[in-house]
Design a protein around this motif. Structure first.
Motif, short mmCIF file in Angstrom:
data_model
loop_
_atom_site.label_atom_id
_atom_site.label_comp_id
_atom_site.label_asym_id
_atom_site.label_seq_id
_atom_site.Cartn_x
_atom_site.Cartn_y
_atom_site.Cartn_z
N ALA A 1 1.92 9.72 -1.66
CA ALA A 1 1.53 9.67 -2.83
C ALA A 1 1.05 11.04 -3.04
O ALA A 1 0.94 11.41 -4.18
CB ALA A 1 0.00 8.97 -2.84
N LYS B 1 3.23 13.08 -4.39
CA LYS B 1 4.09 12.84 -6.06
C LYS B 1 3.40 13.42 -6.52
O LYS B 1 3.34 14.21 -7.82
CB LYS B 1 3.62 11.80 -6.20
N ARG C 1 0.69 -1.72 0.21
CA ARG C 1 -0.20 0.00 -0.30
C ARG C 1 1.01 1.29 0.05
O ARG C 1 1.83 1.32 0.87
CB ARG C 1 -0.85 0.14 1.34
N THR C 2 0.35 2.32 -0.60
CA THR C 2 1.38 3.58 -1.04
C THR C 2 0.91 4.09 -0.01
O THR C 2 -0.30 4.64 0.52
CB THR C 2 0.87 4.07 -2.44
N CYS C 3 2.00 4.74 0.79
CA CYS C 3 1.61 6.14 1.60
C CYS C 3 0.96 6.86 1.28
O CYS C 3 0.97 7.65 0.29
CB CYS C 3 3.30 6.49 1.74
#
Length: 122
Positions: free
Chosen positions: A14, A17, A8-10
């Motif tokens: 995200a 970015k 899971r992307t933080c």
């Protein structure tokens, strides 16, 4: 067999970015009142930036393309000569406006001194 759980992307990484880039937040803010053409967006980015260099067409195009790919804005090409293109916020982009407003309000409260603004720009 062990079940593989996708990484899971933080959400903060995200988000960082998504908004990385010098002009993305300002473009979203400028589109909050409705669609704008390329030249109107460029002019809007020059407001309130005394002493800063003008944004180059290449940089603005790159930022607009990134915002389009992230789903925050939509690009409408009218297929005319001379070219007519409009940019507008998507539903996702509109949901992002309150976040930008909160950042703006925080800046008004905490960066109102000229020295603080100069330090923040570095």
């Amino acid at each position: 067999m062990a079940k593989v759980i996708p990484a899971r992307t933080c959400p903060i990484a995200a988000f960082q970015k998504l908004i990385s880039g010098k002009y993305k937040l300002r473009i979203v803010w400028d589109l909050k009142n409705g669609p704008r053409r390329y030249g109107e967006i460029r002019t809007g980015l020059l407001r309130g930036t005394a002493g800063s260099a003008e944004i180059t067409p290449r940089v603005l195009s790159r930022e607009l393309k990134a915002l389009t790919q992230s789903g925050l804005i939509d690009r409408k090409d009218f297929g005319e000569v001379p070219p007519k293109v409009e940019y507008r916020l998507t539903r996702k982009g509109k949901s992002f406006v309150p976040v930008v407003a909160a950042i703006r309000d925080w800046g008004d409260r905490n960066l109102s001194e000229p020295a603080a603004l100069a330090d923040a720009a570095e």
